[in-house]
Design an enzyme around this catalytic site. Structure first.
Site, PDB file in Angstrom:
ATOM      1  N   GLU A  76     -30.766  38.059  -6.248  1.00 20.32           N
ATOM      2  CA  GLU A  76     -30.382  36.918  -7.081  1.00 20.32           C
ATOM      3  C   GLU A  76     -31.586  36.320  -7.812  1.00 20.32           C
ATOM      4  O   GLU A  76     -31.478  35.922  -8.974  1.00 20.32           O
ATOM      5  CB  GLU A  76     -29.724  35.847  -6.201  1.00 20.32           C
ATOM      6  CG  GLU A  76     -29.127  34.681  -6.975  1.00 20.32           C
ATOM      7  CD  GLU A  76     -27.911  35.077  -7.792  1.00 20.32           C
ATOM      8  OE1 GLU A  76     -27.694  34.442  -8.841  1.00 20.32           O
ATOM      9  OE2 GLU A  76     -27.202  36.021  -7.412  1.00 20.32           O
ATOM     10  N   ASP A  77     -32.756  36.263  -7.146  1.00 21.03           N
ATOM     11  CA  ASP A  77     -33.878  35.488  -7.687  1.00 21.03           C
ATOM     12  C   ASP A  77     -35.092  36.322  -8.087  1.00 21.03           C
ATOM     13  O   ASP A  77     -36.088  35.780  -8.570  1.00 21.03           O
ATOM     14  CB  ASP A  77     -34.328  34.445  -6.655  1.00 21.03           C
ATOM     15  CG  ASP A  77     -33.241  33.410  -6.385  1.00 21.03           C
ATOM     16  OD1 ASP A  77     -32.435  33.159  -7.300  1.00 21.03           O
ATOM     17  OD2 ASP A  77     -33.196  32.865  -5.261  1.00 21.03           O
ATOM     18  N   ASP A 260     -17.202   9.425  25.900  1.00 18.49           N
ATOM     19  CA  ASP A 260     -18.042  10.615  25.980  1.00 18.49           C
ATOM     20  C   ASP A 260     -19.252  10.547  25.051  1.00 18.49           C
ATOM     21  O   ASP A 260     -19.618  11.519  24.415  1.00 18.49           O
ATOM     22  CB  ASP A 260     -17.212  11.865  25.676  1.00 18.49           C
ATOM     23  CG  ASP A 260     -16.461  11.750  24.358  1.00 18.49           C
ATOM     24  OD1 ASP A 260     -16.537  10.672  23.740  1.00 18.49           O
ATOM     25  OD2 ASP A 260     -15.808  12.721  23.958  1.00 18.49           O
TER      26      ASP A 260
END
Length: 716
Positions: A76-77, A260
């Site tokens: 992608e980059d 709790d």
């Protein structure tokens, strides 16, 4: 930033057989490809894939997944290609990187208006190999940890909202609770920082007031279990802010009322010891009713197994305890990643079965994709599946069916099989006949009563809780609508062609398929029936000599208002897409409240709300549909109304009545003499009016005539 040898050492620590050379090669390659790229924080870009790989080592994933994490942004980059990755790292790694790259591209193009379609593509991209999703979740987790470096508040908010709605639930559905908790808390920090800070401050105050209570309770639990010969590990934990906020919001309670905030996990060696520990705790301290859940005998859909109980424990404090084995604890922490590890273990058939069960929900998503439906429906279905809490019910033969909280017998029927859901007409719950909208509870035995003549009702959608049921109902209704549209369209075309004096056989109509781009006559009829294709256009294509004429509109009106009551008028409500007809002799008008009665396979019959005929449907409320009129002021339609006029038996009375009706822009379509005596006529008049207001004005004017004694609008 983690160094190369540190990453390799972390992988070898849990997988001595890991491909060390492959990891080293990927580390060097990714660092070289990303080069001098920087992140929003100013750090070298390569620090991101390293951190993602480090997160995945906590899940103890295989070498191929770790390498995928290192390489996941290269295509992608950088200038990397899939062919290059295949050559250097093998086809498996290349396919995983390709899957993550597809998810990233979907994510980068995501807009609110396209979210549903993007999510659909997202699920398809990761459905072939779950490791793609695990890499993507780790990628999102690191991005959320560094979210504050992004300057645009709008972008931060969008990413946080997407994380809360999609990625955190996916992590939970995969059983990776630590991922889910952290993703939710980081998104909560961005979306509602004031609430989080207030909660943290109150939590700190509460912690100071409690002092050493957590440690004291932990030690007393260990001592009590050891006293009975059960040696185990007990760990205290504190809930994350968002988890507490969600519970407070859902229950409408304060922080002090949460039972709790601090919980305890008891880790033992076997399932038998889990139940022994439970017995010891329950005989030592009183349990809180309604707060016990056994997820060992009935695991959650994501493979989670544990016993949950709440007691008035040591120091007279409410104490939540989870009891599980070491293996169950690993699955609870690592989720599907733990199943992956056990599945890889040779000969572990039980683990393989658990692994398959964990994937069942994903297979159902893919099945829904294959059956069509809109992207919006798919997104809704997926969210329902990911956010669901559970109830456990049984068939009469003892088969366990897991359903989300709020599920009904309709959900149960579809969970067993789609055909059972489609033909469901009733149910027995624990041997009693109960309505289909009854909410099921844990332990219910459900018997579905079926009929081959039944079809899913649109009203079911209002009370089902599972995406599978909702999807199947909509799919069946779409098919029913298509058939009804086709039937209605065929009738409309016949009316148009008959009015033009032309033949409308199937052979003749097939001439129009090519020009109108329809696959077959069924599609042609359906397009006419649902109003997307003008029947006059079909007439013009088949018989060009009618092109440009208004003949078809006359034919449409005859077909729409003929003796069968079919209506071409549009109404809004739960009726979209269904053929509509007016109930015989009821004459509803725009301006008055109407209701529809749904008949599967036939469409909707419209009645005025005060029609006496509605009484026969009093016990079938699921068939009632609220409707409102949708008329076009620029193209007013006329509707038949019926009046009963009692007038003096004198010369000219009928003429005065007919003239007044004409003066008010109406036309008499039928007039009959119901009764005549020496003094009065009893006349029934059918006339065309635009709406209720138009009719009311005519009635008022008629009452003002000296020859008229009474004007009544009959109701049936």
């Amino acid at each position: 930033m983690m160094r190369q040898y540190e990453l390799v050492d972390r992988v070898l620590a849990y997988d001595p057989k890991a491909d060390e050379a492959l990891i080293n090669r990927a580390y060097v390659y990714a660092m070289k490809q990303h080069g001098s790229q920087k992140r929003a924080s100013g750090d070298p870009y390569f620090s991101h894939p390293i951190e993602v790989a480090g997160i995945l080592t906590d899940l103890k994933l295989d070498s191929a997944t770790i390498v995928t994490a290192l390489l996941h942004d290269t295509v992608e980059d950088t200038g990397s290609t899939m062919d290059e990755l295949t050559e250097l790292f093998g086809p498996q790694v290349a396919q995983l990187v390709d899957g993550v790259t597809k998810l990233t591209r979907i994510e980068l193009t995501s807009e609110h208006s396209k979210q549903a379609e993007n999510f659909r593509k997202f699920m398809l991209a990761m459905s072939n190999d779950i490791r793609v999703l695990l890499v993507k979740l780790a990628d999102r987790l690191h991005n959320m940890r560094t979210l504050h470096f992004i300057k645009s508040q709008e972008k931060r908010q969008r990413i946080a909202q997407e994380t809360m709605e999609i990625y955190a639930p996916l992590a939970g559905r995969m059983g990776i609770q630590e991922f889910r908790d952290e993703l939710e808390d980081l998104a909560f920090k961005e979306l509602n920082p004031e609430a989080r800070e207030t909660l943290l401050k109150r939590l700190n105050d509460f912690r100071e007031e409690s002092g050493d209570a957590v440690e004291n309770i932990r030690e007393e639990l260990i001592a009590k279990l050891a006293e009975h010969g059960l040696h185990c590990t007990v760990a205290g934990r504190e809930k994350r802010p968002y988890s507490m906020w969600r519970k407070m919001e859902r229950r409408g309670i304060s922080l002090e009322q949460l039972s709790d905030i601090f919980g305890f996990r008891v880790i033992v060696d076997s399932e038998e010891e889990c139940y022994r520990a439970l017995g010891i705790l329950h005989t030592s301290w009183p349990m809180v009713p309604g707060r016990f859940k056994d997820y060992i005998s009935t695991p959650k859909n994501n493979g989670y197994r544990s016993i949950h109980t709440t007691m008035i424990g040591p120091l007279r404090k409410r104490v939540e305890v989870q009891i599980r084995t070491k293996k169950m604890h690993e699955v609870a922490e690592l989720g599907i990643a733990a199943h992956w590890i056990y599945k890889e273990a040779a000969g572990d058939a039980a683990a393989t079965q658990e692994f398959a069960a964990t994937f069942r929900w994903l297979r159902q998503l893919v099945e829904m994709l294959e059956h069509g439906g809109t992207p919006e429906e798919f997104l809704e279905y997926s969210k329902l599946q990911m956010y669901s809490d559970q109830v456990f019910c049984f068939t009469p033969k003892g088969l366990l069916i897991t359903l989300p909280r709020g599920a009904t017998p309709i959900d149960f029927a579809y969970a067993v099989h789609t055909d059972i859901g489609d033909t469901c007409v009733g149910c027995k719950i624990n041997g009693r006949h109960l309505p289909l909208r009854t909410v099921l509870k844990n332990g219910d035995e459900v018997e579905i009563i079926r009929s081959a003549a039944q079809r899913p009702s649109p009203a079911w959608e209002a009370f089902v809780a599972t995406g599978k049921a909702r999807s199947a109902i909509r799919r069946s209704i779409r098919a029913s609508k298509q058939a009804e549209f086709s039937r209605l369209g065929k009738q409309i075309l016949k009316g148009v062609f008959d009015s033009a004096g032309k033949e409308s056989s199937d052979a003749v109509l097939e001439r129009a398929l090519g020009a109108l781009r329809k696959q077959d006559l069924t599609e042609l009829f359906a397009s006419v029936g649902d109003g997307t294709l003008d029947p006059g256009r079909v007439l013009e294509v088949v018989y060009p000599e009618f092109e440009g004429t208004k003949f078809a509109k006359t034919g449409l009106k005859k077909a729409a208002n003929g003796k069968d009551g079919l209506s071409a008028v549009k109404l809004t409500g739960r009726s979209e897409g269904l053929a509509i007809r007016f109930a015989p002799e009821t004459y509803p008008l725009p301006g008055e409240r109407i209701v529809g009665i749904l008949t599967p396979g036939e469409g909707i019959t419209v009645y005025p709300i005060d029609a006496s005929a509605l009484q026969e449907f009093d016990e079938e409320s699921q068939r009632w549909i609220d409707l409102t009129w949708e008329t076009d002021p620029e193209n007013p339609q006329t509707f038949t109304a019926q009046l009963r006029v009692i007038a003096r038996n004198e010369v000219g009375s009928l003429g005065h009545i007919a003239m007044l009706i004409a003066d008010y822009g109406s036309n008499i379509t039928n007039l009959s003499l119901a009764q005549r005596d020496v003094d009065f006529y009893d006349i029934q008049i059918d006339l065309d009016v635009r709406d209720l207001k138009h009719l009311t004005r005519i009635m008022s004017a008629l009452n003002g005539l000296s020859c008229v004694n009474k004007v009544i609008r009959p109701r049936r």
